[in-house]
Motif scaffolding. Structure first.
Motif, short mmCIF file in Angstrom:
data_model
loop_
_atom_site.label_atom_id
_atom_site.label_comp_id
_atom_site.label_asym_id
_atom_site.label_seq_id
_atom_site.Cartn_x
_atom_site.Cartn_y
_atom_site.Cartn_z
N LEU A 264 -0.23 -5.75 -15.43
CA LEU A 264 -1.16 -6.69 -14.68
C LEU A 264 -1.22 -7.78 -14.93
N MET A 265 -1.04 -8.72 -13.72
CA MET A 265 -1.01 -10.26 -14.00
C MET A 265 -2.04 -10.98 -13.10
N ASP A 266 -2.46 -12.10 -13.70
CA ASP A 266 -3.06 -13.06 -13.00
C ASP A 266 -4.43 -12.58 -12.10
N GLY A 267 -5.26 -12.08 -12.96
CA GLY A 267 -6.66 -11.73 -12.51
C GLY A 267 -7.56 -12.49 -12.83
N TYR A 268 -8.51 -12.96 -12.04
CA TYR A 268 -9.46 -14.06 -12.05
C TYR A 268 -10.78 -13.35 -12.27
N GLU A 269 -11.00 -12.17 -11.85
CA GLU A 269 -12.28 -11.50 -11.88
C GLU A 269 -12.40 -10.75 -13.24
N PHE A 270 -13.46 -10.03 -13.20
CA PHE A 270 -13.67 -9.09 -14.43
C PHE A 270 -12.95 -7.68 -13.60
N PHE A 271 -11.65 -7.95 -13.81
CA PHE A 271 -10.93 -6.76 -13.20
C PHE A 271 -11.31 -5.37 -14.07
N LYS A 272 -11.45 -4.49 -13.29
CA LYS A 272 -11.47 -3.18 -13.97
C LYS A 272 -10.51 -2.14 -13.78
N LEU A 273 -9.94 -1.38 -14.52
CA LEU A 273 -9.24 -0.04 -14.42
C LEU A 273 -10.06 0.96 -14.46
N PRO A 274 -9.88 2.11 -13.64
CA PRO A 274 -10.74 3.29 -13.50
C PRO A 274 -10.94 3.78 -14.84
N GLU A 275 -12.20 4.30 -14.99
CA GLU A 275 -12.83 4.84 -16.43
C GLU A 275 -11.78 6.19 -16.67
N ASP A 276 -11.28 7.05 -15.67
CA ASP A 276 -10.56 8.04 -15.78
C ASP A 276 -9.09 7.84 -16.05
N LYS B 34 0.85 -1.05 0.04
CA LYS B 34 -0.11 0.02 0.09
C LYS B 34 0.91 1.26 0.13
N ARG B 35 2.09 1.01 0.75
CA ARG B 35 2.75 2.41 0.58
C ARG B 35 3.43 2.81 -0.74
N LEU B 36 3.83 1.54 -1.30
CA LEU B 36 4.29 1.55 -2.57
C LEU B 36 3.42 2.15 -3.71
N LEU B 37 2.04 1.62 -3.45
CA LEU B 37 1.20 2.15 -4.48
C LEU B 37 0.82 3.70 -4.16
N SER B 38 1.09 3.96 -2.96
CA SER B 38 0.89 5.48 -2.65
C SER B 38 1.84 6.36 -2.98
N ASP B 39 2.86 5.85 -3.40
CA ASP B 39 4.21 6.93 -3.83
C ASP B 39 3.99 7.03 -5.26
N SER B 40 4.68 8.03 -5.63
CA SER B 40 4.53 8.34 -7.32
C SER B 40 5.67 7.49 -8.24
N CYS B 41 5.10 6.27 -8.34
CA CYS B 41 5.91 5.39 -9.06
C CYS B 41 5.93 5.57 -10.57
N GLU B 42 6.97 5.18 -11.44
CA GLU B 42 7.21 5.11 -12.84
C GLU B 42 6.46 3.81 -13.30
N ARG B 43 6.92 2.79 -12.73
CA ARG B 43 6.74 1.34 -13.25
C ARG B 43 6.07 0.60 -12.30
N ILE B 44 5.10 -0.06 -12.54
CA ILE B 44 4.26 -0.97 -11.59
C ILE B 44 3.91 -2.29 -12.00
N LEU B 45 4.08 -3.23 -11.48
CA LEU B 45 3.81 -4.60 -11.90
C LEU B 45 3.00 -4.97 -10.69
N LEU B 46 1.75 -5.49 -11.03
CA LEU B 46 0.61 -5.82 -10.02
C LEU B 46 0.02 -6.98 -10.17
N LYS B 47 0.15 -8.11 -9.20
CA LYS B 47 -0.34 -9.37 -9.36
C LYS B 47 -1.87 -9.13 -8.67
N CYS B 48 -2.98 -9.48 -9.65
CA CYS B 48 -4.24 -8.97 -9.31
C CYS B 48 -5.15 -10.15 -8.82
N THR B 49 -4.65 -11.08 -8.39
CA THR B 49 -5.29 -12.35 -7.74
C THR B 49 -6.03 -11.86 -6.68
N GLY B 50 -7.46 -12.06 -6.69
CA GLY B 50 -8.45 -11.68 -5.64
C GLY B 50 -8.83 -10.16 -5.82
#
Length: 520
Positions: A388-400, A354-370
């Motif tokens: 984005l990897m390994d998402g088993y649901e209807f994973f959504k990105l923000p419309e904005d 959560k701390r990593l996501l709150s930082d101003s990242c330039e590159r992100i790899l996110l495993k999306c299971t669950g």
């Protein structure tokens, strides 16, 4: 074992472990190789695997890498895919039951022998989740772990735990000078090298890495290496290893090599990193200097990878076209380079993530299971690469998404089920690379035709049935990969519209399925 062949300390442990694997005693149905990180456990495991396969001791050998962040569903899937089957069950318990039945079927009720290898275990895992407790007849388990107590908690007897230690002083010197190819008359380098070896504390990964970085270098480089190690405690293996990696990184002569090295550190532990992906992402992020075509980018990426393998910063994979990064090397990348702000998140619930996501990242790899969607509170205007990897649901990105991430140059989805691509993609002008692999795209993808600066588009194994005419609007598209898209209808004029820019078009079969292309 590799560069450590014929060392007495290794041969003794190897032979004991092999004998335990051959044994029919109940106490040897589960065995483990234990030792600190970088000491060579996985190397020895791979040699044991090869030995039992050459000797035909088992009818089936299955290997899975567990790693630090255990995610049961992914591990279940990895095991069954290694065997060559598929899991359709969604519930964890149902998958476990299915695995048990697969193992029982493969072993023919104990008539055939199976070895299951679980590499790099950090914490106790429930063997029942993999259909392995109680252990089916005919099966044996081989673990590797840094932690003996974890192995005993999982049922390995003390007599079946084989400790892989550091090399002796003589073995360490032999390994170092074997790699350096030092001529016998270079007395001063010999003395410096012996002092360097002492500072490595007998740890093979440190010895091999620094030896490769010094091979062919001048005496001044050797002196500098020794100076950099002088103030490190011989018992502080972590600091020694990190310092060695730092020196090896600094000794890389090309900026391209350094850039691909940092990019490789984004992938999960023990991940088979496709060199083609490194090429595509490197192209999209403009990491290659003075490269103007994809062909040249592919050549450059392969040269970078070879240089990194020679520096022991990447290792070869048993998967064709892929490389790997040792977990200690990856930890060094993620913890020591703030200039490239990148985060690899395999457990999104942890506070660190959560701390990593709150930082101003330039590159992100996110495993999306669950997860059902991208974290709503994340806002990075500096993000240039999103995997984005390994998402088993209807994973959504923000419309904005476009408003949140205005600098995106590379987007990659892998094994994301049935993703809902944000319609705001159509407003993105910076995106150069879009890779969708093993996703089920059931929506009309016509809006992708508005990605005016897109240069590579991969739709591998995405089951698209129609390539709409709007794709012909991608006037800068250089690569289009339709591998595994069976029964594909291509709208009239699409390929004709792309002929001005398109240099590479792939329509290969995948997983043995025939590909039928219908041009309208």
């Amino acid at each position: 074992m590799g560069t450590q062949d014929n060392f007495e300390s290794r041969e003794l442990i190897f032979n004991k472990a092999l004998k335990a694997l051959q044994s029919n005693e109940e106490s040897h149905r589960m065995i483990a190789l234990c030792g600190m990180g970088g000491v060579g456990k996985t190397t020895m495991m791979e040699q044991l695997k090869k030995a039992v396969e050459d000797l035909k001791m088992f009818d089936l050998v299955v290997k899975v890498v567990v790693g630090e962040n255990t995610e049961i569903t992914s591990l279940q899937k990895a095991i069954v895919e290694y065997i060559g089957n598929a899991l359709v069950e969604t519930a964890k318990d149902a998958r476990a039951d299915r695995l048990r039945k697969i193992f029982e079927l493969k072993s023919e009720q104990g008539q055939k022998k199976i070895l299951v290898i679980m590499d790099d275990i950090w914490k106790e895992v429930e063997l029942t989740d993999f259909g392995l407790s109680p252990l089916p007849n005919g099966l044996k388990l081989l673990f590797t772990s840094r932690f003996e107590n974890v192995c005993t908690q999982m049922g390995v007897g003390i007599g079946s735990i084989f400790r892989v230690g550091v090399l002796s002083g003589i073995e360490a010197k032999t390994l170092f000078f074997r790699i350096c190819h030092l001529d016998g008359d270079q007395d001063e380098l010999q003395r410096i090298g012996e002092d360097i070896v002492k500072k490595c504390g007998g740890l093979p990964i440190a010895i091999v890495t620094i030896a490769k970085s010094l091979r062919g270098n001048k005496k001044e480089a050797w002196k500098e290496a020794l100076s950099n190690l002088q103030h490190h405690d011989l018992q502080d293996h972590d600091n020694i290893v990190h310092k060695v990696f730092e020196m090896s990184y600094k000794n890389l002569k090309r900026e391209d090599d350094k850039a691909i090295f940092l990019l490789s550190g984004l992938f999960p532990d023990d991940f088979n990193i496709p060199v083609e992906d490194l090429m595509m992402y490197g192209w999209g992020l403009n990491l290659f200097a003075n490269v103007h075509t994809l062909t040249d980018a592919r050549i450059r990426a392969n040269v970078c990878v070879e240089n990194l393998i020679h520096a022991n910063l990447l290792t070869e994979s048993d998967v064709n076209g892929c490389v790997k990064m040792h977990d200690l090397v990856r930890a060094f990348v993620l913890s020591n380079f703030s200039k490239v702000k990148q985060a690899s998140i395999v457990n999104h619930d942890s506070m660190a993530s959560k701390r990593l996501l709150s930082d101003s990242c330039e590159r992100i790899l996110l495993k999306c299971t669950g997860m059902s969607g991208f974290p709503v509170d994340f806002n990075s205007t500096n993000l240039s690469l999103l995997i984005l990897m390994d998402g088993y649901e209807f994973f959504k990105l923000p419309e904005d998404m476009h408003e949140r991430m205005k600098k995106l140059e590379v987007v990659s989805y892998e094994n994301m089920g049935i993703p809902r691509l944000p319609i705001t993609f159509e407003h993105t002008t910076t995106l150069r690379v879009l890779s969708l692999r093993s996703c089920s795209l059931i929506d009309d993808i016509s809006f992708l035709g508005s990605l005016c600066n897109l240069e590579t588009l991969s739709l591998v194994d995405c089951n698209i049935r129609r390539l709409p005419s709007a794709i012909g609007e991608l006037k800068k598209l250089k690569l289009l990969d339709l591998t595994g898209c069976v029964d594909l209808y291509i709208d009239q004029g699409v390929l004709q519209d792309l002929k001005g820019s398109l240099k590479e078009l792939y329509m290969r079969a995948s997983k043995g399925r025939p590909v039928r292309i219908f041009l309208h």
